[in-house]
Every structure is written in structure tokens, then in C-alpha cells.
Motif scaffolding. Structure first.
Motif, PDB file in Angstrom:
ATOM      1  N   ARG A 205       0.838  -1.210   0.000  1.00 18.02           N
ATOM      2  CA  ARG A 205       0.000   0.000   0.000  1.00 18.02           C
ATOM      3  C   ARG A 205       0.871   1.257   0.000  1.00 18.02           C
ATOM      4  O   ARG A 205       1.697   1.440   0.894  1.00 18.02           O
ATOM      5  CB  ARG A 205      -0.904  -0.010   1.231  1.00 18.02           C
ATOM      6  N   PRO A 206       0.695   2.139  -0.968  1.00 16.18           N
ATOM      7  CA  PRO A 206       1.499   3.379  -0.989  1.00 16.18           C
ATOM      8  C   PRO A 206       1.153   4.273   0.193  1.00 16.18           C
ATOM      9  O   PRO A 206      -0.011   4.388   0.586  1.00 16.18           O
ATOM     10  CB  PRO A 206       1.087   4.041  -2.310  1.00 16.18           C
ATOM     11  N   VAL A 207       2.170   4.895   0.765  1.00 17.40           N
ATOM     12  CA  VAL A 207       1.966   5.882   1.823  1.00 17.40           C
ATOM     13  C   VAL A 207       2.822   7.102   1.520  1.00 17.40           C
ATOM     14  O   VAL A 207       3.803   7.029   0.771  1.00 17.40           O
ATOM     15  CB  VAL A 207       2.316   5.316   3.220  1.00 17.40           C
ATOM     16  N   SER A 208       2.464   8.230   2.110  1.00 18.21           N
ATOM     17  CA  SER A 208       3.207   9.465   1.871  1.00 18.21           C
ATOM     18  C   SER A 208       4.489   9.482   2.701  1.00 18.21           C
ATOM     19  O   SER A 208       4.613   8.792   3.711  1.00 18.21           O
ATOM     20  CB  SER A 208       2.353  10.671   2.245  1.00 18.21           C
ATOM     21  N   ARG A 209       5.418  10.320   2.295  1.00 19.17           N
ATOM     22  CA  ARG A 209       6.664  10.450   3.043  1.00 19.17           C
ATOM     23  C   ARG A 209       6.417  11.030   4.429  1.00 19.17           C
ATOM     24  O   ARG A 209       7.144  10.708   5.373  1.00 19.17           O
ATOM     25  CB  ARG A 209       7.650  11.315   2.260  1.00 19.17           C
ATOM     26  N   ALA A 210       5.423  11.860   4.537  1.00 18.78           N
ATOM     27  CA  ALA A 210       5.109  12.446   5.837  1.00 18.78           C
ATOM     28  C   ALA A 210       4.604  11.405   6.821  1.00 18.78           C
ATOM     29  O   ALA A 210       4.653  11.608   8.036  1.00 18.78           O
ATOM     30  CB  ALA A 210       4.072  13.551   5.677  1.00 18.78           C
ATOM     31  N   ASP A 211       4.137  10.274   6.306  1.00 17.65           N
ATOM     32  CA  ASP A 211       3.553   9.227   7.147  1.00 17.65           C
ATOM     33  C   ASP A 211       4.479   8.014   7.294  1.00 17.65           C
ATOM     34  O   ASP A 211       4.058   6.965   7.764  1.00 17.65           O
ATOM     35  CB  ASP A 211       2.213   8.783   6.546  1.00 17.65           C
ATOM     36  N   VAL A 212       5.740   8.146   6.888  1.00 16.72           N
ATOM     37  CA  VAL A 212       6.648   7.005   6.916  1.00 16.72           C
ATOM     38  C   VAL A 212       6.807   6.467   8.330  1.00 16.72           C
ATOM     39  O   VAL A 212       6.851   7.215   9.311  1.00 16.72           O
ATOM     40  CB  VAL A 212       8.024   7.391   6.331  1.00 16.72           C
ATOM     41  N   ARG A 213       6.863   5.129   8.447  1.00 15.22           N
ATOM     42  CA  ARG A 213       6.998   4.461   9.744  1.00 15.22           C
ATOM     43  C   ARG A 213       8.097   3.410   9.669  1.00 15.22           C
ATOM     44  O   ARG A 213       8.472   2.958   8.581  1.00 15.22           O
ATOM     45  CB  ARG A 213       5.684   3.780  10.130  1.00 15.22           C
ATOM     46  N   LEU A 214       8.559   3.005  10.835  1.00 18.26           N
ATOM     47  CA  LEU A 214       9.504   1.899  10.891  1.00 18.26           C
ATOM     48  C   LEU A 214       8.907   0.679  10.195  1.00 18.26           C
ATOM     49  O   LEU A 214       7.743   0.356  10.382  1.00 18.26           O
ATOM     50  CB  LEU A 214       9.820   1.536  12.345  1.00 18.26           C
ATOM     51  N   GLY A 215       9.720   0.022   9.383  1.00 16.01           N
ATOM     52  CA  GLY A 215       9.277  -1.183   8.701  1.00 16.01           C
ATOM     53  C   GLY A 215       8.642  -0.939   7.349  1.00 16.01           C
ATOM     54  O   GLY A 215       8.371  -1.902   6.626  1.00 16.01           O
ATOM     55  N   ASP A 216       8.381   0.319   6.986  1.00 11.22           N
ATOM     56  CA  ASP A 216       7.910   0.596   5.630  1.00 11.22           C
ATOM     57  C   ASP A 216       9.011   0.231   4.638  1.00 11.22           C
ATOM     58  O   ASP A 216      10.200   0.213   4.967  1.00 11.22           O
ATOM     59  CB  ASP A 216       7.537   2.070   5.469  1.00 11.22           C
ATOM     60  N   VAL A 217       8.610  -0.049   3.405  1.00  7.90           N
ATOM     61  CA  VAL A 217       9.578  -0.437   2.379  1.00  7.90           C
ATOM     62  C   VAL A 217       9.851   0.757   1.478  1.00  7.90           C
ATOM     63  O   VAL A 217       8.924   1.376   0.946  1.00  7.90           O
ATOM     64  CB  VAL A 217       9.063  -1.634   1.558  1.00  7.90           C
ATOM     65  N   LEU A 232      14.413  -1.574   3.901  1.00  8.43           N
ATOM     66  CA  LEU A 232      13.447  -1.491   5.001  1.00  8.43           C
ATOM     67  C   LEU A 232      13.744  -0.254   5.833  1.00  8.43           C
ATOM     68  O   LEU A 232      14.849  -0.100   6.358  1.00  8.43           O
ATOM     69  CB  LEU A 232      13.559  -2.742   5.873  1.00  8.43           C
ATOM     70  N   TYR A 233      12.750   0.637   5.962  1.00  5.18           N
ATOM     71  CA  TYR A 233      12.975   1.883   6.690  1.00  5.18           C
ATOM     72  C   TYR A 233      13.234   1.612   8.161  1.00  5.18           C
ATOM     73  O   TYR A 233      12.474   0.912   8.829  1.00  5.18           O
ATOM     74  CB  TYR A 233      11.779   2.820   6.534  1.00  5.18           C
TER      75      TYR A 233
END
Length: 264
Positions: A205-217, A232-233
Motif C-alpha cells: 500500500r502506498p503511503v506518503s513520506r510524511a507518514d513514513v513508519r519503521l518497517g515501511d519499504v 526497510l525503513y
């Protein structure tokens, strides 16, 4: 739990992460840090935006973890490191505390890591520091960025793979390519994701950079907008990634603005 991917062109899926990365990065000559042995580390040398990051450096409070009367120094300690944090490690290991991380210290760290069930890479990062001083596992570097338990668990698994070699087609547990690492760490926390970078980009699922979380790709895009590489972020503008042949799973800065974020 599983994630299904949409159909991906056979022409696209025929390309591997490793081949695409090699093509995309070929014009860039190897940096000094890439040419050096992976355990060489100088704590006063700042990495460029494209260099491999073998230590973490952040002035934010979240990158420092209080361990009883000690604090995690916020950077990886390895061959060439100096200072009081090195002396603390040496005292804990029962060797001469000369504040110089040399071959004797590296050997002692490797032995300790092997006995503790950690990757025996001779580098003292958050997990090894935590194991040495008997405290809770240290948090990944940088702000938590709205961490969630699933993503944080994936990062914890990825940290345990640091130091393992890149191999084309590698999907763990002993070696990885970039998308193989992503698939493996999420499988360890009970989530099935597709195998290739292209399929993962299509499925997550695409997410915005402002909403980035640990474990996002973090997906890196070529000129045609296709994802050729991912990591892996892990917080603080960094990711854990298996980069390309001849390298190891490591922390690396996000080096370009041409990326997208996907979430499991």
C-alpha cells in the motif's frame, strides 16, 4: 496473513533486483568506504549521501538508549573506533580497556556475539550493546516516525541479519538480495509478501513520506518509474538493505529523492 500482488509483466519480472541495481548504479565509481573492508570504521569520518553507512549518527534523543548507568553511543563501534564507549565494551569483555578498537577487541566481540546468538560481525551496534549490558533491546536510530508494532518487529528481525552477505536470488536465512531480505523479515513476523522488488512495489500500500513508519519499504525508481531496488525503513532517514554483490546487509542512508514508500 498474506499480501497478494497484482499481475506483473513477465518482461518486468524477468529482471532481478541485482541486475537492475547493477545497471542503475554502474555509472557511479566505488566510493572509498565501499572499497575498504566492511569492518573498517572511523568515527570522525562522515559518510557522503551515497556511501554505505556502517554506523549511526544522530543527535536526537531517540538514537541514545540509556543502559543502566551507560548510554548507547548512537553509532556502531568497529575496527578503528576509539573513545570511552570502546573502553566500556572492553571492560565488559574482560580485556584491556585502552579505548582502541583493534583486532583483539574485534575478536572478543565476535566471540561474545557468537555465544549470544547474534551475527558475529565484530561490530558493536544496538543489539550487541544491549546484550553486553543486559538491558532491553535498543531502538533503531532516529525518530520512531509513528512506529507500529508490526513494522518495528520487522526492523528488529532485519537488524539481526546485518553483516550477512548479498547473493543474487538470496532469500535467507544466510544471504539475501534486496527483495529477498524484505520477504524474509516479514515472513518472520507472520506476513507473506511477494518475492521480487517489482511484485512488492505492486502489492504494498502506498503511503506518503510524511507518514513514513519503521518497517515501511523504500522503493527506488528508474527513469521508467519501475522499482529496481528496495530497503526497510529503520528511522532517521536510514534503511536496512542488502545492496548488491560484494556487500553485506547494512544500514544505508536514503540517498535520492526518487523513491516511493510502501506499507505491509
Amino acid at each position: 496473513m498474506s499480501i497478494s500482488s497484482r499481475a506483473v509483466s513477465p518482461t518486468v519480472t524477468a529482471f532481478s533486483c541485482a541486475v537492475a541495481v547493477a545497471v542503475a548504479l554502474a555509472p557511479r565509481p566505488a566510493t572509498a568506504s565501499e572499497q575498504a573492508p566492511r569492518n573498517r570504521y572511523t568515527e570522525n569520518t562522515a559518510p557522503s549521501s551515497t556511501d554505505a553507512v556502517w554506523y549511526t549518527s544522530s543527535s536526537s534523543a531517540s538514537s541514545t538508549v540509556r543502559l543502566a548507568a551507560l548510554e548507547y553511543p548512537g553509532r556502531l563501534l568497529g575496527r578503528g573506533s576509539r573513545g570511552e564507549p570502546v573502553a566500556e565494551v572492553q571492560r565488559r569483555l574482560g580485556i584491556t580497556a585502552d579505548q582502541d578498537f583493534g583486532p583483539v577487541t574485534e575478536s572478543a566481540v565476535r566471540s561474545f556475539q557468537a555465544g549470544a546468538g547474534l551475527v558475529a560481525d565484530g561490530i558493536v551496534g544496538p543489539l550487541t550493546w544491549s546484550a553486553l549490558f543486559g538491558t532491553a533491546t535498543a531502538q533503531p536510530p532516529g525518530p520512531s516516525a509513528g512506529s507500529n508494532s508490526l513494522g518495528a518487529a520487522a526492523v528488529a528481525v532485519a537488524q539481526q541479519q546485518i553483516g550477512k552477505p548479498y547473493r543474487y536470488g538470496g532469500a535467507g536465512p544466510n544471504d539475501f538480495d534486496c527483495s529477498g531480505l524484505i520477504q524474509y523479515v516479514y515472513a518472520q513476523v507472520g506476513v507473506s509478501v511477494p518475492r521480487t522488488t517489482y511484485e512488492q512495489f505492486d502489492a504494498l500500500r502506498p503511503v506518503s513520506r510524511a507518514d513514513v513508519r519503521l518497517g515501511d519499504v523504500i522503493f527506488f525508481l528508474d527513469d521508467q518509474g519501475r522499482a529496481y531496488h528496495n530497503g526497510l525503513y529503520a528511522g532517521g532517514g536510514q534503511m536496512i538493505v542488502s545492496r548488491r554483490p560484494g556487500t553485506y546487509v547494512q544500514y544505508q542512508l536514503i540517498w535520492t529523492d526518487n523513491y516511493r514508500i510502501g506499507r505491509v
